[in-house]
Every structure is written in C-alpha cells, then in structure tokens.
Design an enzyme around this catalytic site. Structure first.
Site, short mmCIF file in Angstrom:
data_model
loop_
_atom_site.label_atom_id
_atom_site.label_comp_id
_atom_site.label_asym_id
_atom_site.label_seq_id
_atom_site.Cartn_x
_atom_site.Cartn_y
_atom_site.Cartn_z
N LYS A 155 0.55 -1.07 -0.17
CA LYS A 155 0.22 0.32 0.19
C LYS A 155 1.40 1.39 -0.25
O LYS A 155 0.40 1.55 0.59
CB LYS A 155 -0.71 -0.08 1.43
CG LYS A 155 -2.43 0.77 1.00
CD LYS A 155 -2.10 2.68 0.62
CE LYS A 155 -1.57 2.82 1.76
NZ LYS A 155 -1.57 4.29 1.82
N GLU A 196 9.80 1.57 10.47
CA GLU A 196 10.09 2.82 10.63
C GLU A 196 10.33 4.78 10.42
O GLU A 196 9.21 4.66 9.99
CB GLU A 196 11.89 2.71 8.91
CG GLU A 196 12.39 3.57 9.17
CD GLU A 196 12.42 4.31 8.00
OE1 GLU A 196 12.55 5.86 8.91
OE2 GLU A 196 12.58 4.42 7.38
N CYS A 212 14.03 10.83 6.40
CA CYS A 212 13.69 11.05 8.18
C CYS A 212 15.10 10.30 8.11
O CYS A 212 15.37 11.27 9.65
CB CYS A 212 13.03 9.72 8.12
SG CYS A 212 13.86 8.07 7.57
N GLU A 220 9.58 16.67 14.10
CA GLU A 220 10.26 15.79 12.60
C GLU A 220 9.42 17.50 11.45
O GLU A 220 8.07 17.72 11.55
CB GLU A 220 10.12 14.78 12.04
CG GLU A 220 10.67 14.75 10.87
CD GLU A 220 10.45 12.95 10.34
OE1 GLU A 220 11.50 12.68 9.98
OE2 GLU A 220 9.55 12.48 10.44
#
Length: 490
Positions: free
Chosen positions: A185, A260, A297, A395
């Site tokens: 997905k 992750e 990231c 973030e």
C-alpha cells in the site's frame, strides 16, 4: 512502458478496476495531474490479501535458487526500464533529475539484486548437542537442535512518499527472498511508480498473487490492510503518529511489525573539529537542503555546534544555502525541488514562522520562492534555537536546519537525546576515537562519524519513537522471518 492516465489495483497478476473510482496524483512542481490512482475499499484490500494467502504456500516452498533468479530478473528489468520509470517518478515525487536518475530506480534495482543473494544465504543455525537428563517429560539423552529462519507469511508493506519504489523495494525484496507474499500500500501522494512494479515483477517470473498493490487517497486502505486477520506482518515507513495507530491495530491480531518512523537527526560538531572536519560537517548538514528538499528521515536537521565554532559553522551554512538553485526539478541545474504537496509546504512554513515567534534568528530562507507554480520552500537556516522549541523537537520533513550551540560534551548529549526520536545522529570530530565514545552515549539507532554516507549492510532502524525492529543487509532477512527451533534425539 505505455503511458497510463487511469490505473487499476494490481491484484493476483491482473489490473483490477477500483471499487471507489480514482483520485488525481499531482506533480509537486507544476501542480498538474500526473495520472489517476485507484481508490480501494476494504473488500478490495481483502481480495488482495486473499490472493497473497493463496499464493503463499507454493512461493514459500519454491527453491531459494529459483526465488533468487526471479529477484535478479526484477533488478535487470528495473535497469532496462529506468528511462521510462524515472520521468514518472520525477513527475509524481518532485525529485530533482539527479536524485530521480541516480537514487530512485538504480537503488531499487540494487536492493532486489542484494536480496537475490540473500535468498540463498544460509537460514539454519546448528546448535551443539546437549546432554539432557531424563524427566517426566521425556527420556534423557543427547539432544540435537537447530534454529531455522522461516517465512512470516503474508506481509503488508506500507510505504512513505519520499522514495516510493526504493522504499518499497527495501521491503518487498527481502520479504520475497524469505518466501513471504506481499500486499503493498504505497503512500497516496505518489503511488503510480509502485503500481508499475506489478506487471514488471510478473514479467520477471514472479507467480501471480505473490505481489499485489492497492492504493487510496486516505487512510482507509491502509487501515483495512493492518486490520485484516490474514495478514501476518506489517512493515511500515512513515510518521510516528501513524506508526502508533498501526501498532495498536496490529496488536489486536498479534501481527509482527517492522516500523521505520520519524527522525530529528543531530549533527554534533565538537570543539576539536579542524578546518577539514568543520567543512565536512557543513556539507553534511547542508544535505538537509540539497538532498530531496529535506524530505528524508535521516537528515541532520539539528546542527549542534560547540560555542567556540558556532558562528563559523552558521556562516558556512548560510553560504552553502545561498549557493543552492531552487526551481524546476526537470532542469539539471536545480538542486532544491518542491515539497510533495501544498499541505506539506504550508506545514513547514508554519513551523518556520512559529520558530521566529519563539525567538529563533532567521539566518537565511523563510520566504516562499518566486516561482509560478509548485510547492517550494527555500532552504532555511534558523539559529539561536533553544532545544525545547517546537522546531527543535518535531520532525519537519522539509529544507529547514536549526542551529543550537552547546558548551560541553555532556550538554551536547543531553540536547541530542532530548527529543522523542532516535533514528540517525552524526558526530564530527578530529579525534575518531572520541567520536566513537560519544556515539555510545547517543540514543540513536545509527551514528555517522564525520560522514553522512551509508553502509548498505548495516542494520537500519531507530531507538525510542523512531521505530521498532531493524532491516538492511542480512538483517532484512531476519526482519521478514520467524525463528523456528527444531529439536531431535541424537
């Protein structure tokens, strides 16, 4: 590769018409429609899972050498079709030509080739026989044993938008190498390249049903995949907030998870950094701007600099940012392309404005580039940022660096460890031994010493809210397998 305007889901080796129509995929640079992706409902996700379950037994029992041959052919086809895939990936991701041509298709091919080798790696760990006394359970004797890696089953792979086929290849390749089947997905913003993998993997010889792709513009398709009782594992790359929800849902059926999640990388520049090391640190931190507009990231988004070098490093970063060309990613001179969407651009701009209100010094950037279309944010440097400021804690996933001074090593460690994240940190020092010792104090799954370069065989993952589990290299085979102990009388 024929140009499509409206895609179907890839289920059981065929294109399937979407249950809920289509939604547009938008080019982040031009704001034009690249194509239309299919909307799945829960029933259609269920059909993909059923196809993967039906294909599992035969694929799991396929000779590992045959699995390796298929993965090698996938890599060959990716290289062969790269000239067709790169323009599609560039259009839907907004990646610059350099990033799309060198780090999208080639890296995906490398991952399939790596796990072609992985398919034939030894999967059995022999254990020394042990003398065992008789008990009410069984007679005594010399007992032999082995630990054997077995496939998990049906794996749901939910991926992020920054590197769509690279991220998917990093999950699918080791999963297939171990004998699992997959329902993928992709991220809703750029799923078209991932959908194109369906017929490519089939052409390489992958049996129907072993690899399936479903898409959707919202959370429904992913939620249906995570909640399906016949999915044995979820491998997810994305935000920590979504990762929490996946973990909660997966726990209901005791699914294995590999996640992750977010990062807030700290680049610590110690006072012993000489000219060479300081320059290396500036270039490393500058990749937050120059590498896919900070949409990664592992980016070193926090520059933690000893006060004796602080203004020198800030000046170097200002100069670096000012030399970067922002613009159309199709232009080979462009270094900084757009963010993935208007919503993400607006989110990053709000963080910058909030930091200035909280007292941060805007050194460079902070204004929207004067371009006619596209979701651009100029490379931005915020100095004199306090560790507790929002912009230093959360973030951003954009081309924004925050600079924070420190006075001693203990303070640097406290600041570096003082966020919920722990994915990738960096230490810059003229003394590699000192940097090694400092790395041991960082609550981070990965630490780079005087470099942002990667090693392809290292285990990748994070501490704290940056994830659960590890993949990469042979560790990827471990991630997509279960250990089974086999015991016998010798």
């Amino acid at each position: 590769m024929p140009v499509k305007t409206h895609y179907g889901h890839w289920i059981d080796g065929r294109w399937r018409a979407p249950a809920n129509g289509h939604y547009p995929v938008i080019n982040p640079a031009t704001e034009e429609t690249v194509g239309h992706a299919p909307e799945a409902d829960g029933a259609q996700v269920g059909r993909a899972v059923t196809a993967a379950r039906a294909a599992y037994e035969d694929w799991a029992r396929t000779d590992p050498r045959e699995r390796a041959a298929v993965l090698d052919r996938i890599a060959d086809l990716l290289v062969e079709r790269g000239k067709d895939l790169v323009p599609l990936l560039q259009a839907e991701t907004g990646a610059t030509l350099r990033v799309a041509s060198t780090l999208q298709v080639p890296t995906a091919a490398d991952r399939f080739r790596r796990y072609a080798r992985g398919a034939v790696e030894p999967d059995t760990v022999p254990l020394a026989p042990q003398p065992v006394k008789a008990s009410p359970l069984a007679p005594g004797g010399l007992i032999g044993a082995a630990a054997v890696r077995r496939p998990v089953g049906v794996v749901g792979c939910i991926t992020s938008y920054n590197f769509p086929i690279v991220n998917l290849a990093g999950k699918v390749a080791p999963a297939l190498a171990m004998g699992n089947t997959v329902v993928a997905k992709p991220a809703p913003q750029d799923p078209l390249g991932c959908l194109e993998l369906g017929p490519l993997l089939q052409e390489a010889g992958l049996p129907d049903g072993v690899f399936n792709v479903v898409t959707g513009s919202g959370a429904a398709a992913g939620e249906a995949l995570v909640g399906h009782p016949d999915v044995d594992m979820i491998s997810f790359t994305g935000s920590t907030a979504v990762g929490r929800r996946i973990a909660q849902s997966a726990g209901d059926t005791m699914k294995r998870t590999l996640m992750e999640l977010g990062g807030k990388g700290a680049a610590i520049v110690l006072e012993d950094a000489d000219e060479r090391v300081a320059t290396s640190a500036i270039r490393a931190v500058g990749t937050t701007w120059s590498f896919h507009s900070g949409q990664i990231c592992t980016a070193p988004t926090r520059a933690l600099v000893h006060r004796s070098l602080y203004e020198k490093v800030v000046a170097g970063l200002r100069q670096y940012a000012g030399a970067l060309t922002v613009g159309d990613p199709v232009d080979n001179s462009t270094v900084v392309g757009p963010l993935i969407s208007a919503a993400q651009r607006d989110r990053v701009e709000a963080y910058i404005a909030g930091a200035v209100r909280q007292g941060a010094r805007l050194v460079v950037g902070g204004t929207r580039p004067a371009l006619p279309t596209g979701f651009f944010v100029a490379p931005t440097l915020l100095a004199d940022v306090a560790p507790e400021m929002t912009v230093a804690q959360e973030e951003l996933f954009g081309p924004v660096v925050v600079a924070i001074p420190f006075d001693d090593e203990d303070e640097a460690v406290r600041i570096a460890n003082g966020t919920p994240y722990g994915l990738y940190d960096y230490v810059f020092s003229a003394d590699a031994g000192r940097a090694w010792g400092l790395a041991a104090r960082l609550r981070s799954g990965n630490v780079g010493i005087n470099t942002v370069q990667r090693h392809p065989e290292t285990p990748f993952g994070g501490f704290k809210e940056s994830g659960v589990g590890r993949d990469g290299g042979s560790f990827g085979l471990h991630a997509y397998s279960e250990l089974q102990s086999v015991v016998w009388p010798s």
